[in-house]
Scaffold this motif. Structure first.
Motif, mmCIF file in Angstrom:
data_model
loop_
_atom_site.group_PDB
_atom_site.id
_atom_site.type_symbol
_atom_site.label_atom_id
_atom_site.label_comp_id
_atom_site.label_asym_id
_atom_site.label_seq_id
_atom_site.Cartn_x
_atom_site.Cartn_y
_atom_site.Cartn_z
ATOM 1 N N MET A 125 3.405 -45.300 27.785
ATOM 2 C CA MET A 125 2.159 -44.617 28.133
ATOM 3 C C MET A 125 1.645 -45.084 29.488
ATOM 4 N N SER A 126 1.754 -46.383 29.726
ATOM 5 C CA SER A 126 1.317 -46.938 31.009
ATOM 6 C C SER A 126 2.064 -46.312 32.166
ATOM 7 N N LYS A 127 3.394 -46.277 32.063
ATOM 8 C CA LYS A 127 4.178 -45.704 33.157
ATOM 9 C C LYS A 127 3.848 -44.225 33.343
ATOM 10 N N LEU A 128 3.746 -43.494 32.248
ATOM 11 C CA LEU A 128 3.463 -42.062 32.325
ATOM 12 C C LEU A 128 2.151 -41.797 33.054
ATOM 13 N N LEU A 129 1.085 -42.460 32.644
ATOM 14 C CA LEU A 129 -0.230 -42.147 33.190
ATOM 15 C C LEU A 129 -0.540 -42.896 34.485
ATOM 16 N N GLY B 291 11.658 -42.710 38.522
ATOM 17 C CA GLY B 291 12.482 -43.881 38.224
ATOM 18 C C GLY B 291 12.106 -44.546 36.909
ATOM 19 N N GLY B 292 13.111 -45.168 36.283
ATOM 20 C CA GLY B 292 12.867 -45.889 35.035
ATOM 21 C C GLY B 292 12.543 -44.979 33.867
ATOM 22 N N GLY B 293 12.995 -43.743 33.931
ATOM 23 C CA GLY B 293 12.672 -42.748 32.905
ATOM 24 C C GLY B 293 11.642 -41.775 33.434
ATOM 25 N N THR B 294 12.014 -40.511 33.554
ATOM 26 C CA THR B 294 11.086 -39.528 34.118
ATOM 27 C C THR B 294 9.889 -39.322 33.199
ATOM 28 N N SER B 295 8.827 -38.779 33.774
ATOM 29 C CA SER B 295 7.634 -38.507 32.968
ATOM 30 C C SER B 295 7.941 -37.551 31.828
ATOM 31 N N LEU C 201 9.571 -39.546 29.128
ATOM 32 C CA LEU C 201 8.599 -40.440 28.502
ATOM 33 C C LEU C 201 7.689 -39.687 27.537
ATOM 34 N N LYS C 202 7.316 -38.472 27.908
ATOM 35 C CA LYS C 202 6.477 -37.683 27.005
ATOM 36 C C LYS C 202 7.185 -37.447 25.669
ATOM 37 N N GLU C 203 8.495 -37.176 25.729
ATOM 38 C CA GLU C 203 9.238 -36.943 24.493
ATOM 39 C C GLU C 203 9.391 -38.237 23.700
ATOM 40 N N ILE C 204 9.620 -39.362 24.397
ATOM 41 C CA ILE C 204 9.722 -40.656 23.708
ATOM 42 C C ILE C 204 8.403 -40.990 23.015
ATOM 43 N N ILE C 205 7.300 -40.788 23.713
ATOM 44 C CA ILE C 205 5.985 -41.055 23.125
ATOM 45 C C ILE C 205 5.728 -40.114 21.954
ATOM 46 N N ALA C 206 6.115 -38.849 22.107
ATOM 47 C CA ALA C 206 5.937 -37.876 21.024
ATOM 48 C C ALA C 206 6.708 -38.292 19.777
ATOM 49 N N LYS C 207 7.917 -38.813 19.967
ATOM 50 C CA LYS C 207 8.697 -39.277 18.819
ATOM 51 C C LYS C 207 7.973 -40.398 18.083
#
Length: 388
Positions: free
Chosen positions: A318-322, A362-366, A369-375
């Protein structure tokens, strides 16, 4: 900030800031132009102990808490070379993290110790030309023979991929098992069959980002790090730190952009008054400053939880995404406050805008990350730390 930072932390920040101003800043424009960071600065970082702040004392480190890392990351962003900052933290917190966590005692004594002194530079090789953020879909293989592992495949977007001395490489040891058949290896740069091509990037110009090819590279069996076929869980475990690092980088560069823009607005006159007196501009900066402060405080709280032993992979994602989104938007608006000067290379915003754009990639696109967080929040999927 005494909730998180002690007087010792503050003294470390002051010492580091002075060091960067004296030893690094005078060379940055040259390194940005050439894409090559002179070797001497790595050894100076080592002499000052900056590579070893979080690593064990038996290998030359200082075994300090993670807020020293926060300070290192924040101060690197303030000198306005995302490429130089990336080269430093990719060595210290990507490559060296795997050495420390999965490396044998022999590897630690040789490679980790020399990484802390700055004698050796490392890179972490995970991303592939056909894989991107899909780590489990990597195609690089490591076939086991009686005497070696033989690695074939390719990696791309590897920070320090051209000039590093060693490479921490993820490869499939049991391709039929998918993500559960991946392992981590330590390779020397001079091993036969390794080639590197430097990539020409929009930003991070000072860092050497490479595409790497591995053609029948023979790797001794004692260079397998950790257990065979546990590489994916190791990578996932360290992604929490990597994502939080990129979140911290984001709030730090956004904070610096705000400081610079606010100082400029206090001096710039238009229509008989300072531009920081125009309500539309004042409110825009108030909004951005609020977002950056929220990101910073969230990131500090995650660092505290990591120190306490919490596995914060969800929150770090969440930190990286936002944080990276907030940084991009903040720097965009700060550049606008400078008007035409924001578009001029002699001012810091043009470089900062280019460098910041890598954050959501980098380090996983946004998007990933949204899909990882959704999971995690919808499907209730749990990610657990690996056990060696």
């Amino acid at each position: 900030m005494n909730l998180y930072f002690t007087e010792e932390h503050n003294l470390f920040r002051e010492s580091l800031r002075n060091f960067l101003k004296k030893e690094v800043v005078p060379h940055l424009d040259k390194w940005e132009e050439t894409g090559t960071i002179d070797r001497f600065i790595w050894e100076k970082f080592g002499e000052m102990g900056f590579f070893g702040v979080n690593y064990p004392e038996e290998y030359g480190g200082m075994n300090l808490d993670l807020f020293y890392t926060v300070i290192l990351l924040e101060e690197l962003q303030r000198i306005n070379s995302g490429g130089f900052a990336a080269a430093i933290w990719a060595h210290a917190y990507l490559a060296m993290t795997h050495l420390n966590a999965e490396g044998s005692e022999e590897i630690k004594q040789e490679y980790l110790a020399k990484s802390i002194t700055g004698e050796m530079i490392g890179c972490l090789c995970i991303t592939e030309p056909f894989g991107g953020s899909d780590v489990a879909g990597m195609r690089t293989t490591a076939e086991e023979t009686d005497e070696h592992f033989v690695i074939n495949g390719s990696k791309t977007f590897i920070t320090n991929g051209v000039y590093s001395d060693y490479l921490v490489v993820a490869a499939k040891t049991s391709p039929e098992l998918g993500a559960k058949g991946m392992s981590i290896f330590l390779l020397d740069r001079d091993m036969s069959g390794i080639s590197a091509t430097k990539l020409n990037k929009l930003g991070w110009r000072a860092s050497d980002t490479a595409e790497l090819a591995f053609d029948n590279v023979k790797v001794p069996k004692n260079r397998l790090m950790g257990e065979k076929n546990k590489g994916f869980s190791y990578i996932m475990q360290h992604f929490a730190l990597e994502r939080l690092i990129m979140g911290i980088n984001a709030h730090a560069r956004a904070e610096y952009a705000l400081e610079y823009a606010l100082d400029y607005m206090d001096d710039r006159m238009a229509f008989g008054k300072k531009i920081n007196e125009f309500q539309a501009l004042r409110h825009k900066m108030a909004e951005r400053a609020s977002e950056v402060e929220m990101a910073k405080q969230f990131n500090y709280s995650l660092v505290k939880r990591m120190i306490m032993g919490d596995y914060v992979v969800k929150e770090a994602s969440m930190s990286k995404l936002l944080s990276t989104k907030i940084a991009d938007e903040t720097i965009y608006d700060c550049l606008q406050m400078l008007g035409g000067y924001g578009y001029i290379e002699e001012y810091p915003m043009a470089r900062m805008l280019r460098d910041s754009r890598l954050g959501p990639i980098g380090g996983g696109t946004s998007e990933i990350l949204k899909e990882i967080i959704a999971k995690m929040i919808i499907d209730k999927k749990e990610y657990r730390p690996a056990t060696k």
